[in-house]
Motif scaffolding. Structure first.
Motif, PDB file in Angstrom:
ATOM      1  N   ILE A  10       0.833  -1.207   0.000  1.00 33.38           N
ATOM      2  CA  ILE A  10       0.000   0.000   0.000  1.00 33.38           C
ATOM      3  C   ILE A  10       0.864   1.252   0.000  1.00 33.38           C
ATOM      4  CG2 ILE A  10      -1.642   1.349   1.367  1.00 33.38           C
ATOM      5  CD1 ILE A  10      -2.859  -1.321   2.281  1.00 33.38           C
ATOM      6  N   LEU A  11       1.931   1.220   0.815  1.00 32.19           N
ATOM      7  CA  LEU A  11       2.840   2.367   0.867  1.00 32.19           C
ATOM      8  C   LEU A  11       3.494   2.609  -0.491  1.00 32.19           C
ATOM      9  CD1 LEU A  11       4.355   4.549   2.432  1.00 32.19           C
ATOM     10  CD2 LEU A  11       6.030   2.813   3.089  1.00 32.19           C
ATOM     11  N   LEU A  12       3.933   1.540  -1.144  1.00 29.30           N
ATOM     12  CA  LEU A  12       4.554   1.676  -2.455  1.00 29.30           C
ATOM     13  C   LEU A  12       3.568   2.231  -3.470  1.00 29.30           C
ATOM     14  CD1 LEU A  12       6.666  -1.615  -2.646  1.00 29.30           C
ATOM     15  CD2 LEU A  12       7.522   0.721  -2.434  1.00 29.30           C
ATOM     16  N   LEU A  13       2.332   1.772  -3.424  1.00 30.31           N
ATOM     17  CA  LEU A  13       1.308   2.260  -4.354  1.00 30.31           C
ATOM     18  C   LEU A  13       1.035   3.748  -4.128  1.00 30.31           C
ATOM     19  CD1 LEU A  13      -1.215  -0.724  -4.358  1.00 30.31           C
ATOM     20  CD2 LEU A  13       0.250   0.013  -6.243  1.00 30.31           C
ATOM     21  N   LEU A  14       1.018   4.150  -2.855  1.00 32.08           N
ATOM     22  CA  LEU A  14       0.797   5.564  -2.541  1.00 32.08           C
ATOM     23  C   LEU A  14       1.950   6.427  -3.054  1.00 32.08           C
ATOM     24  CD1 LEU A  14      -0.627   5.310   1.099  1.00 32.08           C
ATOM     25  CD2 LEU A  14      -1.874   6.018  -0.961  1.00 32.08           C
ATOM     26  N   LEU A  15       3.187   5.935  -2.879  1.00 33.20           N
ATOM     27  CA  LEU A  15       4.348   6.679  -3.355  1.00 33.20           C
ATOM     28  C   LEU A  15       4.343   6.791  -4.876  1.00 33.20           C
ATOM     29  CD1 LEU A  15       7.169   5.294  -1.033  1.00 33.20           C
ATOM     30  CD2 LEU A  15       6.225   7.612  -1.045  1.00 33.20           C
ATOM     31  N   VAL A  16       4.041   5.681  -5.547  1.00 33.84           N
ATOM     32  CA  VAL A  16       3.970   5.703  -7.011  1.00 33.84           C
ATOM     33  C   VAL A  16       2.895   6.670  -7.477  1.00 33.84           C
ATOM     34  CG1 VAL A  16       3.374   4.342  -9.041  1.00 33.84           C
ATOM     35  CG2 VAL A  16       4.935   3.406  -7.337  1.00 33.84           C
ATOM     36  N   VAL A  21       1.566  10.128 -10.791  1.00 30.74           N
ATOM     37  CA  VAL A  21       0.201  10.354 -11.296  1.00 30.74           C
ATOM     38  C   VAL A  21      -0.168  11.814 -11.080  1.00 30.74           C
ATOM     39  CG1 VAL A  21      -2.224   9.729 -11.082  1.00 30.74           C
ATOM     40  CG2 VAL A  21      -0.453   7.973 -10.809  1.00 30.74           C
ATOM     41  N   GLY A  22      -0.741  12.408 -12.086  1.00 31.44           N
ATOM     42  CA  GLY A  22      -1.187  13.789 -11.975  1.00 31.44           C
ATOM     43  C   GLY A  22      -0.402  14.701 -12.895  1.00 31.44           C
ATOM     44  N   SER A  23      -0.695  15.976 -12.822  1.00 36.14           N
ATOM     45  CA  SER A  23      -0.003  16.946 -13.668  1.00 36.14           C
ATOM     46  C   SER A  23       0.149  18.259 -12.914  1.00 36.14           C
ATOM     47  CB  SER A  23      -0.773  17.172 -14.975  1.00 36.14           C
ATOM     48  OG  SER A  23      -2.081  17.652 -14.702  1.00 36.14           O
ATOM     49  N   ALA A  24       1.192  18.990 -13.258  1.00 39.12           N
ATOM     50  CA  ALA A  24       1.457  20.294 -12.660  1.00 39.12           C
ATOM     51  C   ALA A  24       1.049  21.381 -13.637  1.00 39.12           C
ATOM     52  CB  ALA A  24       2.937  20.429 -12.311  1.00 39.12           C
ATOM     53  N   PRO A 233       6.651  14.512 -15.789  1.00 36.30           N
ATOM     54  CA  PRO A 233       6.877  15.873 -15.276  1.00 36.30           C
ATOM     55  C   PRO A 233       6.474  16.047 -13.816  1.00 36.30           C
ATOM     56  CG  PRO A 233       5.949  15.968 -17.478  1.00 36.30           C
ATOM     57  CD  PRO A 233       5.910  14.526 -17.065  1.00 36.30           C
ATOM     58  N   ILE A 234       5.399  15.379 -13.392  1.00 34.67           N
ATOM     59  CA  ILE A 234       4.909  15.543 -12.017  1.00 34.67           C
ATOM     60  C   ILE A 234       5.947  15.079 -11.000  1.00 34.67           C
ATOM     61  CG2 ILE A 234       3.794  13.271 -11.870  1.00 34.67           C
ATOM     62  CD1 ILE A 234       2.340  16.582 -10.547  1.00 34.67           C
ATOM     63  N   PHE A 235       6.820  14.153 -11.395  1.00 28.06           N
ATOM     64  CA  PHE A 235       7.869  13.640 -10.501  1.00 28.06           C
ATOM     65  C   PHE A 235       8.750  14.779  -9.995  1.00 28.06           C
ATOM     66  CE2 PHE A 235      12.272  11.957 -10.179  1.00 28.06           C
ATOM     67  CZ  PHE A 235      12.099  11.035  -9.163  1.00 28.06           C
ATOM     68  N   TYR A 236       9.140  15.681 -10.884  1.00 29.48           N
ATOM     69  CA  TYR A 236       9.994  16.812 -10.508  1.00 29.48           C
ATOM     70  C   TYR A 236       9.199  17.859  -9.717  1.00 29.48           C
ATOM     71  CZ  TYR A 236      12.986  14.594 -13.971  1.00 29.48           C
ATOM     72  OH  TYR A 236      13.737  13.678 -14.665  1.00 29.48           O
ATOM     73  N   TRP A 237       7.955  18.051 -10.098  1.00 24.23           N
ATOM     74  CA  TRP A 237       7.106  19.023  -9.405  1.00 24.23           C
ATOM     75  C   TRP A 237       6.850  18.612  -7.966  1.00 24.23           C
ATOM     76  CZ3 TRP A 237       5.339  23.693  -9.116  1.00 24.23           C
ATOM     77  CH2 TRP A 237       4.161  23.979  -8.423  1.00 24.23           C
ATOM     78  N   ARG A 238       6.517  17.333  -7.769  1.00 25.15           N
ATOM     79  CA  ARG A 238       6.239  16.854  -6.414  1.00 25.15           C
ATOM     80  C   ARG A 238       7.475  17.008  -5.521  1.00 25.15           C
ATOM     81  NH1 ARG A 238       0.774  16.770  -6.129  1.00 25.15           N
ATOM     82  NH2 ARG A 238      -0.187  15.058  -7.288  1.00 25.15           N
TER      83      ARG A 238
END
Length: 328
Positions: A10-16, A21-24, A233-238
């Protein structure tokens, strides 16, 4: 045991989900700059003054991350050569450009740590003393220049890349403290780290601003093959949002890939091999990717190569495409 595995899953899924997931939203205003290395232009058998002038005069670049190299500044012990760096800073001043000045032992471009021959065999403590002397000389010489808006102390000092004899977080802090003690204008200090291989925590702990990298397709020597980084892109934004919330620090992209990264240096890499990691379409794609990160300041890595394509290969297309960024 099953409950522990389920909790981990569950923790891994939340981190992924959080980082993938998502967009900036695109930043309202984006500042585009370039990196420049005198040594890189000479590697490509270019006239470095003409290359640098073309960036400021033709492309009209007004933000330059200027890389210094210890072996160029102090080719002999205690015999400093600031003539070329003086010229680069003076030229930027004339054009109203702003400089992020990179100083130290590890400043970027292969072999990353540009140790002059006379200092290579010194023990660590003596090397560090000489580096401190160099930094003191640089800061005292240029601290009155209004064209320098920030100092970057070392380049990716926590990331194990390049031919470097050691890493030392305590010494990095000493370098930063030295810069701050000498700089009467109290400009910010940038500390950089890998965009793909780090969460920038150490850089945020020591720097006033966090510098990062953004690369998409590179030669991965450990696998002896090309790889494409899968991060959206969201990886860098987060990550930038976490740094802002936890440390109250801004993140800028100090290296946005805009040149090839192959198994050899560019001067030994055939054009067809270069095109496997960078060409006009990939350049455009990387620019659009950068816009979607939500970050607002980027220094493109590869301006010397664009000039080489234009002057030595009669391929001005990428140079002309880059010009569009600085006309905005």
């Amino acid at each position: 045991m099953k409950k522990s595995l389920l909790a981990l899953l569950i923790l891994l899924l939340l981190l992924v989900s959080y980082f993938f997931v998502g967009s900036a939203s695109q930043a309202e205003e984006i500042k585009w700059g370039v990196n420049f290395s005198q040594k890189q232009t000479e590697l490509l058998k270019l006239n470095w003054q003409e290359n640098y002038s073309a960036l400021l005069d033709d492309l009209e670049v007004r933000d330059v991350k200027l890389i210094t190299h210890w072996d160029l500044l102090e080719p002999e012990k205690d015999k400093y050569n600031f003539e070329d760096l003086d010229w680069q800073i003076r030229k930027a001043e004339e054009k109203g450009a702003k400089i992020l000045l990179v100083i130290g032992m590890k400043t970027g471009r292969w072999p990353e740590c540009h140790i002059p021959g006379w200092a290579k065999n010194l023990i660590k403590e003596k090397q560090q003393k000489e580096i401190s002397n160099l930094i003191e000389k640089i800061v005292l010489r240029y601290r009155d220049s209004n064209t320098i808006w920030a100092w970057q102390v070392e380049n990716e000092p926590f990331f194990p890349f390049g031919e470097c004899p050691w890493t030392d977080k305590d010494f990095l802090k000493e370098e930063i403290d030295l810069v701050k003690s000498l700089d009467l204008q109290k400009r910010p200090v940038v500390v950089s780290d890998s965009g793909e291989g780090s969460f920038w925590v150490s850089a945020a702990q020591l720097g006033d601003i966090v510098g990062t990298t953004l690369y998409k397709k590179v030669w991965f020597r450990q696998l002896s093959s090309y790889i494409y980084y899968p991060f959206p892109p969201i990886f860098y934004w987060r990550k930038a949002q976490l740094i802002e919330k936890i440390f109250d620090k801004e993140v800028v992209v100090g290296e946005l890939q805009a040149e090839p990264w192959g198994p050899k240096l560019l001067n030994d890499l055939p054009i067809e091999e270069q095109e496997k990691t960078m060409d006009l379409e990939r350049f455009k794609s990387n620019i659009e990717f950068a816009k979607r990160t939500g970050l607002s300041e980027f220094y493109l890595w590869g301006a010397e190569w664009w000039y080489w394509l234009k002057e030595k290969q009669n391929q001005p297309q990428l140079w002309q495409e880059a010009k569009k960024l600085f006309e905005l």
